[in-house]
Design a protein around this motif. Sequence first.
Motif, PDB file in Angstrom:
ATOM      1  N   MET A  14       0.812  -1.196   0.000  1.00 26.10           N
ATOM      2  CA  MET A  14       0.000   0.000   0.000  1.00 26.10           C
ATOM      3  C   MET A  14       0.860   1.266   0.000  1.00 26.10           C
ATOM      4  SD  MET A  14      -3.212  -0.294  -0.383  1.00 26.10           S
ATOM      5  CE  MET A  14      -3.696   1.354  -0.017  1.00 26.10           C
ATOM      6  N   GLU A  15       2.047   1.164   0.541  1.00 23.66           N
ATOM      7  CA  GLU A  15       2.909   2.354   0.614  1.00 23.66           C
ATOM      8  C   GLU A  15       3.242   2.876  -0.785  1.00 23.66           C
ATOM      9  OE1 GLU A  15       4.448   5.448   2.548  1.00 23.66           O
ATOM     10  OE2 GLU A  15       3.376   3.792   3.515  1.00 23.66           O
ATOM     11  N   GLU A  16       3.473   1.968  -1.726  1.00 21.40           N
ATOM     12  CA  GLU A  16       3.778   2.377  -3.101  1.00 21.40           C
ATOM     13  C   GLU A  16       2.586   3.107  -3.729  1.00 21.40           C
ATOM     14  OE1 GLU A  16       5.334   0.560  -7.351  1.00 21.40           O
ATOM     15  OE2 GLU A  16       4.931  -0.813  -5.707  1.00 21.40           O
ATOM     16  N   VAL A  17       1.392   2.600  -3.469  1.00 21.35           N
ATOM     17  CA  VAL A  17       0.178   3.235  -3.997  1.00 21.35           C
ATOM     18  C   VAL A  17       0.058   4.648  -3.432  1.00 21.35           C
ATOM     19  CG1 VAL A  17      -2.345   3.116  -4.077  1.00 21.35           C
ATOM     20  CG2 VAL A  17      -0.999   1.021  -4.297  1.00 21.35           C
ATOM     21  N   LYS A  18       0.268   4.770  -2.136  1.00 22.25           N
ATOM     22  CA  LYS A  18       0.179   6.077  -1.469  1.00 22.25           C
ATOM     23  C   LYS A  18       1.184   7.063  -2.062  1.00 22.25           C
ATOM     24  CE  LYS A  18       0.376   8.288   3.031  1.00 22.25           C
ATOM     25  NZ  LYS A  18       0.567   8.138   4.469  1.00 22.25           N
ATOM     26  N   LYS A  19       2.412   6.617  -2.281  1.00 25.37           N
ATOM     27  CA  LYS A  19       3.443   7.492  -2.855  1.00 25.37           C
ATOM     28  C   LYS A  19       3.066   7.947  -4.264  1.00 25.37           C
ATOM     29  CE  LYS A  19       7.391   5.829  -0.218  1.00 25.37           C
ATOM     30  NZ  LYS A  19       8.688   5.155  -0.238  1.00 25.37           N
ATOM     31  N   GLU A  20       2.499   7.048  -5.053  1.00 25.01           N
ATOM     32  CA  GLU A  20       2.084   7.404  -6.413  1.00 25.01           C
ATOM     33  C   GLU A  20       0.940   8.418  -6.402  1.00 25.01           C
ATOM     34  OE1 GLU A  20       3.628   6.776  -9.317  1.00 25.01           O
ATOM     35  OE2 GLU A  20       5.155   5.845  -8.050  1.00 25.01           O
ATOM     36  N   PHE A  21       0.019   8.271  -5.465  1.00 23.86           N
ATOM     37  CA  PHE A  21      -1.051   9.254  -5.338  1.00 23.86           C
ATOM     38  C   PHE A  21      -0.494  10.614  -4.916  1.00 23.86           C
ATOM     39  CE2 PHE A  21      -4.269   5.857  -5.401  1.00 23.86           C
ATOM     40  CZ  PHE A  21      -5.211   6.477  -6.213  1.00 23.86           C
ATOM     41  N   GLU A  22       0.487  10.615  -4.034  1.00 26.17           N
ATOM     42  CA  GLU A  22       1.105  11.873  -3.628  1.00 26.17           C
ATOM     43  C   GLU A  22       1.770  12.558  -4.814  1.00 26.17           C
ATOM     44  OE1 GLU A  22       3.618  10.615  -0.395  1.00 26.17           O
ATOM     45  OE2 GLU A  22       1.940  10.559   1.022  1.00 26.17           O
ATOM     46  N   LYS A  23       2.452  11.788  -5.664  1.00 24.52           N
ATOM     47  CA  LYS A  23       3.065  12.359  -6.874  1.00 24.52           C
ATOM     48  C   LYS A  23       1.996  12.882  -7.822  1.00 24.52           C
ATOM     49  CE  LYS A  23       6.178   8.810  -7.522  1.00 24.52           C
ATOM     50  NZ  LYS A  23       7.079   8.020  -8.384  1.00 24.52           N
ATOM     51  N   ALA A  24       0.918  12.127  -7.952  1.00 25.19           N
ATOM     52  CA  ALA A  24      -0.169  12.531  -8.859  1.00 25.19           C
ATOM     53  C   ALA A  24      -0.812  13.833  -8.390  1.00 25.19           C
ATOM     54  CB  ALA A  24      -1.206  11.417  -8.959  1.00 25.19           C
ATOM     55  N   ILE A  25      -1.063  13.950  -7.099  1.00 22.58           N
ATOM     56  CA  ILE A  25      -1.696  15.174  -6.592  1.00 22.58           C
ATOM     57  C   ILE A  25      -0.761  16.359  -6.757  1.00 22.58           C
ATOM     58  CG2 ILE A  25      -1.100  14.995  -4.136  1.00 22.58           C
ATOM     59  CD1 ILE A  25      -4.479  16.135  -5.441  1.00 22.58           C
ATOM     60  N   ASP A  26       0.536  16.144  -6.558  1.00 25.97           N
ATOM     61  CA  ASP A  26       1.498  17.224  -6.782  1.00 25.97           C
ATOM     62  C   ASP A  26       1.484  17.672  -8.246  1.00 25.97           C
ATOM     63  OD1 ASP A  26       2.278  17.281  -4.126  1.00 25.97           O
ATOM     64  OD2 ASP A  26       4.088  16.073  -4.443  1.00 25.97           O
ATOM     65  N   ALA A  27       1.428  16.725  -9.164  1.00 26.52           N
ATOM     66  CA  ALA A  27       1.391  17.047 -10.595  1.00 26.52           C
ATOM     67  C   ALA A  27       0.107  17.797 -10.947  1.00 26.52           C
ATOM     68  CB  ALA A  27       1.529  15.776 -11.435  1.00 26.52           C
ATOM     69  N   LEU A  28      -1.019  17.358 -10.397  1.00 30.66           N
ATOM     70  CA  LEU A  28      -2.290  18.034 -10.662  1.00 30.66           C
ATOM     71  C   LEU A  28      -2.317  19.448 -10.079  1.00 30.66           C
ATOM     72  CD1 LEU A  28      -4.789  15.098 -10.147  1.00 30.66           C
ATOM     73  CD2 LEU A  28      -4.320  16.306 -12.293  1.00 30.66           C
ATOM     74  N   LYS A  29      -1.768  19.601  -8.887  1.00 30.02           N
ATOM     75  CA  LYS A  29      -1.693  20.944  -8.291  1.00 30.02           C
ATOM     76  C   LYS A  29      -0.841  21.867  -9.159  1.00 30.02           C
ATOM     77  CE  LYS A  29      -2.220  19.718  -3.413  1.00 30.02           C
ATOM     78  NZ  LYS A  29      -1.509  19.667  -2.112  1.00 30.02           N
ATOM     79  N   TYR A  30       0.267  21.358  -9.658  1.00 27.12           N
ATOM     80  CA  TYR A  30       1.142  22.141 -10.516  1.00 27.12           C
ATOM     81  C   TYR A  30       0.425  22.520 -11.815  1.00 27.12           C
ATOM     82  CZ  TYR A  30       5.305  23.571 -13.095  1.00 27.12           C
ATOM     83  OH  TYR A  30       6.214  24.279 -13.836  1.00 27.12           O
ATOM     84  N   ALA A  31      -0.273  21.554 -12.418  1.00 24.84           N
ATOM     85  CA  ALA A  31      -1.029  21.827 -13.642  1.00 24.84           C
ATOM     86  C   ALA A  31      -2.118  22.863 -13.380  1.00 24.84           C
ATOM     87  CB  ALA A  31      -1.628  20.539 -14.197  1.00 24.84           C
ATOM     88  N   MET A  32      -2.766  22.793 -12.229  1.00 21.17           N
ATOM     89  CA  MET A  32      -3.807  23.758 -11.879  1.00 21.17           C
ATOM     90  C   MET A  32      -3.199  25.147 -11.715  1.00 21.17           C
ATOM     91  SD  MET A  32      -7.043  24.197 -11.333  1.00 21.17           S
ATOM     92  CE  MET A  32      -7.705  22.561 -11.078  1.00 21.17           C
TER      93      MET A  32
END
Length: 75
Positions: free
Chosen positions: A1-19
């Motif tokens: 689950m830790e890997e999934v959590k890290k990938e979601f954290e990267k995804a949210i960072d990318a989405l925040k940057y795009a926003m």
Amino acid sequence: MEEVKKEFEKAIDALKYAMELSFKEYKKDPAKKDQIVDLWQNTIGEFLQYFSKISEKYNAKELYKAITKVMIFGK
């Protein structure tokens, strides 16, 4: 689950940057609003198509339904 959590954290960072970039671009040139909205619409559409396909691939309708409910209604 830790890997999934890290990938979601990267995804949210990318989405925040795009926003952030979207709003900066809009501030520079409000006439680009429709182009910015189209980019978001295309991105979200592509994600939702993939989401549907991957749930079928893994035969995980229950997980698909649960995630969809969270996306629409929150908790």
